[in-house]
Every structure is written in structure tokens, then in C-alpha cells.
Design a protein around this motif. Structure first.
Motif, PDB file in Angstrom:
ATOM      1  N   UNK A   1     -66.676 -19.566   2.771  1.00 49.13           N
ATOM      2  CA  UNK A   1     -66.004 -18.657   3.703  1.00 49.13           C
ATOM      3  C   UNK A   1     -66.715 -17.317   3.860  1.00 49.13           C
ATOM      4  N   UNK A   2     -67.726 -17.049   3.019  1.00 47.14           N
ATOM      5  CA  UNK A   2     -68.407 -15.761   3.043  1.00 47.14           C
ATOM      6  C   UNK A   2     -69.918 -15.946   2.867  1.00 47.14           C
ATOM      7  N   UNK A   3     -70.676 -15.053   3.497  1.00 47.47           N
ATOM      8  CA  UNK A   3     -72.112 -15.053   3.317  1.00 47.47           C
ATOM      9  C   UNK A   3     -72.491 -14.229   2.096  1.00 47.47           C
ATOM     10  N   UNK A   4     -73.795 -14.131   1.814  1.00 50.09           N
ATOM     11  CA  UNK A   4     -74.868 -14.828   2.538  1.00 50.09           C
ATOM     12  C   UNK A   4     -74.931 -16.310   2.166  1.00 50.09           C
ATOM     13  N   UNK A   5     -75.601 -17.072   3.006  1.00 46.87           N
ATOM     14  CA  UNK A   5     -75.740 -18.505   2.773  1.00 46.87           C
ATOM     15  C   UNK A   5     -77.227 -18.840   2.636  1.00 46.87           C
ATOM     16  N   UNK A   6     -77.687 -19.182   1.431  1.00 48.83           N
ATOM     17  CA  UNK A   6     -79.099 -19.549   1.266  1.00 48.83           C
ATOM     18  C   UNK A   6     -79.409 -20.840   2.000  1.00 48.83           C
TER      19      UNK A   6
ATOM     20  N   UNK B   1     -74.460 -18.722   7.916  1.00 49.82           N
ATOM     21  CA  UNK B   1     -74.415 -17.347   7.433  1.00 49.82           C
ATOM     22  C   UNK B   1     -74.012 -16.356   8.512  1.00 49.82           C
ATOM     23  N   UNK B   2     -74.643 -16.462   9.679  1.00 47.71           N
ATOM     24  CA  UNK B   2     -74.322 -15.536  10.770  1.00 47.71           C
ATOM     25  C   UNK B   2     -72.914 -15.787  11.304  1.00 47.71           C
ATOM     26  N   UNK B   3     -72.490 -17.066  11.317  1.00 54.15           N
ATOM     27  CA  UNK B   3     -71.135 -17.374  11.778  1.00 54.15           C
ATOM     28  C   UNK B   3     -70.091 -16.760  10.848  1.00 54.15           C
ATOM     29  N   UNK B   4     -70.302 -16.890   9.548  1.00 55.85           N
ATOM     30  CA  UNK B   4     -69.357 -16.333   8.588  1.00 55.85           C
ATOM     31  C   UNK B   4     -69.337 -14.807   8.650  1.00 55.85           C
ATOM     32  N   UNK B   5     -70.501 -14.204   8.870  1.00 55.81           N
ATOM     33  CA  UNK B   5     -70.562 -12.744   8.969  1.00 55.81           C
ATOM     34  C   UNK B   5     -69.692 -12.233  10.112  1.00 55.81           C
ATOM     35  N   UNK B   6     -69.644 -12.997  11.199  1.00 51.31           N
ATOM     36  CA  UNK B   6     -68.806 -12.605  12.344  1.00 51.31           C
ATOM     37  C   UNK B   6     -67.332 -12.888  12.083  1.00 51.31           C
ATOM     38  N   UNK B   7     -67.026 -13.912  11.273  1.00 54.07           N
ATOM     39  CA  UNK B   7     -65.645 -14.317  11.031  1.00 54.07           C
ATOM     40  C   UNK B   7     -64.967 -13.489   9.934  1.00 54.07           C
ATOM     41  N   UNK B   8     -65.710 -13.135   8.895  1.00 53.92           N
ATOM     42  CA  UNK B   8     -65.136 -12.488   7.711  1.00 53.92           C
ATOM     43  C   UNK B   8     -64.216 -11.309   8.016  1.00 53.92           C
ATOM     44  N   UNK B   9     -64.632 -10.371   8.868  1.00 52.38           N
ATOM     45  CA  UNK B   9     -63.761  -9.203   9.090  1.00 52.38           C
ATOM     46  C   UNK B   9     -62.439  -9.543   9.776  1.00 52.38           C
ATOM     47  N   UNK B  10     -62.336 -10.748  10.329  1.00 52.17           N
ATOM     48  CA  UNK B  10     -61.149 -11.112  11.111  1.00 52.17           C
ATOM     49  C   UNK B  10     -60.161 -11.986  10.343  1.00 52.17           C
ATOM     50  N   UNK B  11     -60.501 -12.373   9.109  1.00 50.28           N
ATOM     51  CA  UNK B  11     -59.583 -13.218   8.348  1.00 50.28           C
ATOM     52  C   UNK B  11     -58.209 -12.570   8.197  1.00 50.28           C
ATOM     53  N   UNK B  12     -58.157 -11.264   8.116  1.00 50.78           N
ATOM     54  CA  UNK B  12     -56.879 -10.554   7.957  1.00 50.78           C
ATOM     55  C   UNK B  12     -55.996 -10.681   9.201  1.00 50.78           C
ATOM     56  N   UNK B  13     -56.592 -11.133  10.306  1.00 52.83           N
ATOM     57  CA  UNK B  13     -55.818 -11.300  11.538  1.00 52.83           C
ATOM     58  C   UNK B  13     -55.111 -12.650  11.621  1.00 52.83           C
ATOM     59  N   UNK B  14     -55.412 -13.570  10.695  1.00 54.31           N
ATOM     60  CA  UNK B  14     -54.792 -14.896  10.719  1.00 54.31           C
ATOM     61  C   UNK B  14     -53.322 -14.768  10.323  1.00 54.31           C
TER      62      UNK B  14
ATOM     63  N   UNK C   1     -67.400 -22.305  15.476  1.00 53.68           N
ATOM     64  CA  UNK C   1     -66.603 -22.034  16.670  1.00 53.68           C
ATOM     65  C   UNK C   1     -66.671 -23.200  17.658  1.00 53.68           C
ATOM     66  N   UNK C   2     -67.850 -23.787  17.816  1.00 56.27           N
ATOM     67  CA  UNK C   2     -67.996 -24.938  18.714  1.00 56.27           C
ATOM     68  C   UNK C   2     -67.208 -26.128  18.172  1.00 56.27           C
TER      69      UNK C   2
END
Length: 313
Positions: free
Chosen positions: A161-166, A240-253, A110-111
Motif C-alpha cells: 500500500x506504500x512506496x517505495x517499491x523496488x 511505486x508511482x501509483x501508490x505515491x499518488x494514492x497514499x495521501x488520499x487513503x484518509x478520504x476512504x 486505477x485502470x
């Protein structure tokens, strides 16, 4: 005996504190060079108080190229000349990478999206086709969720584009504020060309013959800088945490999105899932191709950018 043991513990604690303090001081002292070395392409533009290095050429519709982690504007050389014949092409070094400042900024998608939008506005780009590779692609997804009017379409290349991220333990240590940069400075002499070349070859995968002979040599001085090491470590630990917040919103693009990925890339599964989640998006899967699409399949990438711009060139 107890008194002696207590004193030993106190001394050990003081030494540890001094060691941490020394690392913190060393980290604080690590500031990226603000000037471009002689012969280095590009200029600087200020974005929210941060000097950002960019290069620009050509004329026509605007295309913005955003590199991965680590990376710099040089990562777009295979497609630069051809794109410049039909577009005004701009690329920049993301904060903490290449010759940009911003080592002290948060290294999050996001930054980075905010900085990309700042570059667009500072350089007066308009009707932009945003092209992001790897972490630059994640940044593009974050920007698409903002839906800025200056951007008309997105090309997301080889992006997670999706977690989790090791995350490896070394990256967690290097991501610690102040201590991480100090540790990076101490470890820099131990990071050899062989280690970096091994990782790069793994990313090129089946396209090792497409890797320029000087690819590692040109990037080694940049990629081993403490500021760059810290930036990519913070990017990896927070992804990982950034993608977790973004994933549910991809359908809004709602802007047009072209997703490009190599069939042999470790992010292929994410690309396929992303194509299902973003309405109206199109997936381009390139056979026998690894992570560095712009080097392995430059013509295919230029065609995808042309498609996103509304005209195949």
C-alpha cells in the motif's frame, strides 16, 4: 582505418536496429488466446471492449474476488465453496492475466479498478463486498478512492500500500511496450518450474503445507505466457508511482474496510500503516501466516468477508 571503423559502427547499429525491430514484431504478434480451453471454468463478459473471463456461483449478497499478480480465478478455490453457500460469488481474471484479454491496456491499479467496476456493472452486481488479494488489494484501494455506489465494503488482503517499491532490472526491460512482450517470448523457455516454485514457496512462507501439490503445475502454462509476464512487469514497474499518488488520499476512504494480513507476510507493515490511515478500518493479523491467506487461513478470511458484509457466516 577510420573508414573501416565507421563502417563497423554502421553495421553494428543496423544489426541492433534489426534486433529491436525483430523483438518489437515478436511482441506485436503475442496476443492472448480469446477462447477458453475445453474444460476451463467460466464465461467471458465484455468490459470496455475487453473480453474478461469470470466465474460465478451461489446466491445472496454479492462478493467480488480479485486476484494478485500473477494470478487467476483459481486462486480463490479454498474459499469458493463456503462463500457460495451464503453469497453470490464472482471472480474474474484481471486484464492480461489468466484467460482475460486486455494485454494492451495500461496495467495500473486505477485502470484495474475501472475494469473491476465495469465487471460489477456488466454483471449487475450490487451492494458488493470487494475482496482483493495482493495487487487485487491495491486495485481495491484504487476503487475505494473512486467510492462507487455499487460497492458497500472492502476486504484488502496482503496488499502492498506504500512506496517505495523496488523493481528488478528484468521487470523494467519486460515492461517496455512491444519490446517487452517480444523479450518475454524469447525468455519463456528459460523460465523453469523450479524458479516459479521457489517464488511461490517464499510467498507461502510458513504455510508450505497448505500449498496444493498441483499448485505450480496448474499455473505454469498461464504464468509463463508472454502476455502475463508483460502485465505483471508493467504492474510492478508502475506500482511505486501509483501508490505515491494514492497514499495521501487513503484518509478520504469512507466505506467500511477490513484489512487482512499474515504476521509473516512481507506486506505486514503496510497493512498496519493502512489501518491507521483509513478511518474506521479494522486490521486482522493472522499468526504464523504468509502471503497466501486464502490457502493458509481460509476460515479466517471467510469470517472477515462475513464481517464486511454485515453478517458473520
Amino acid at each position: 582505418m577510420k573508414r573501416v571503423a565507421k563502417r563497423i559502427l554502421i553495421v553494428a547499429a543496423l544489426l541492433a536496429a534489426l534486433g529491436l525491430g525483430g523483438l518489437a514484431a515478436l511482441g506485436w504478434a503475442q496476443r492472448p488466446e480469446a477462447r477458453l480451453p475445453p474444460g476451463t471454468a467460466g464465461k467471458k463478459v465484455m468490459v470496455d471492449g475487453t473480453p474478461i473471463r469470470y466465474v460465478q456461483s451461489g446466491s445472496g449478497p454479492d462478493v467480488l474476488l480479485v486476484h494478485g499478480s500473477p494470478g487467476s480465478v483459481e486462486d480463490w478455490e479454498p474459499v469458493w465453496a463456503r462463500l457460495s453457500r451464503s453469497f453470490r460469488v464472482t471472480a474474474f481474471d484481471r486484464p492480461g492475466h489468466g484467460y482475460s484479454g486486455g494485454a494492451d491496456r495500461p496495467h495500473t491499479p486505477d485502470e484495474n479498478a475501472a475494469v473491476a467496476l465495469g465487471v460489477i456493472r456488466a454483471l449487475r452486481l450490487h451492494d458488493v463486498v470487494y475482496v482483493g488479494h495482493s495487487f487485487g488489494g491495491v486495485t481495491g484501494l484504487a476503487l475505494a478512492l473512486r467510492d462507487p455506489p455499487e460497492v458497500r465494503a472492502f476486504v484488502i488482503v496482503a496488499a502492498h500500500a506504500y512506496g517505495p517499491v523496488p523493481v528488478e532490472a528484468r521487470y523494467r526491460a519486460l515492461a517496455i511496450p512491444l519490446l517487452g512482450p517480444g523479450l518475454a517470448r524469447l525468455l519463456a523457455p528459460l523460465v523453469g518450474r523450479g524458479q516459479i516454485e521457489k517464488g511461490v514457496r517464499a510467498s507461502f512462507g510458513p504455510n508450505a503445507d497448505a500449498m496444493p501439490a498441483d499448485f505450480v503445475a496448474r499455473r505454469l502454462p498461464l504464468w509463463t505466457r508472454p502476455a502475463v509476464t508483460t502485465a505483471l512487469s508493467q504492474e510492478r514497474t508502475g506500482l511505486g508511482s501509483a501508490l505515491a499518488a494514492m497514499e495521501p488520499r487513503y484518509r478520504d476512504i469512507r466505506k467500511p474496510v477490513v484489512i487482512v494480513c499474515g504476521a509473516e507476510d512481507h506486506n505486514r507493515g503496510d497493512a498496519e500503516r493502512l489501518a491507521r490511515d483509513i478511518p474506521g478500518s479494522r486490521l486482522v493479523t493472522l499468526a504464523n501466516t504468509g502471503h497466501y491467506v486464502q490457502f493458509a487461513r481460509p476460515d479466517a478470511l471467510v469470517a472477515a468477508i462475513g464481517e464486511a458484509s454485515g453478517s458473520v457466516r
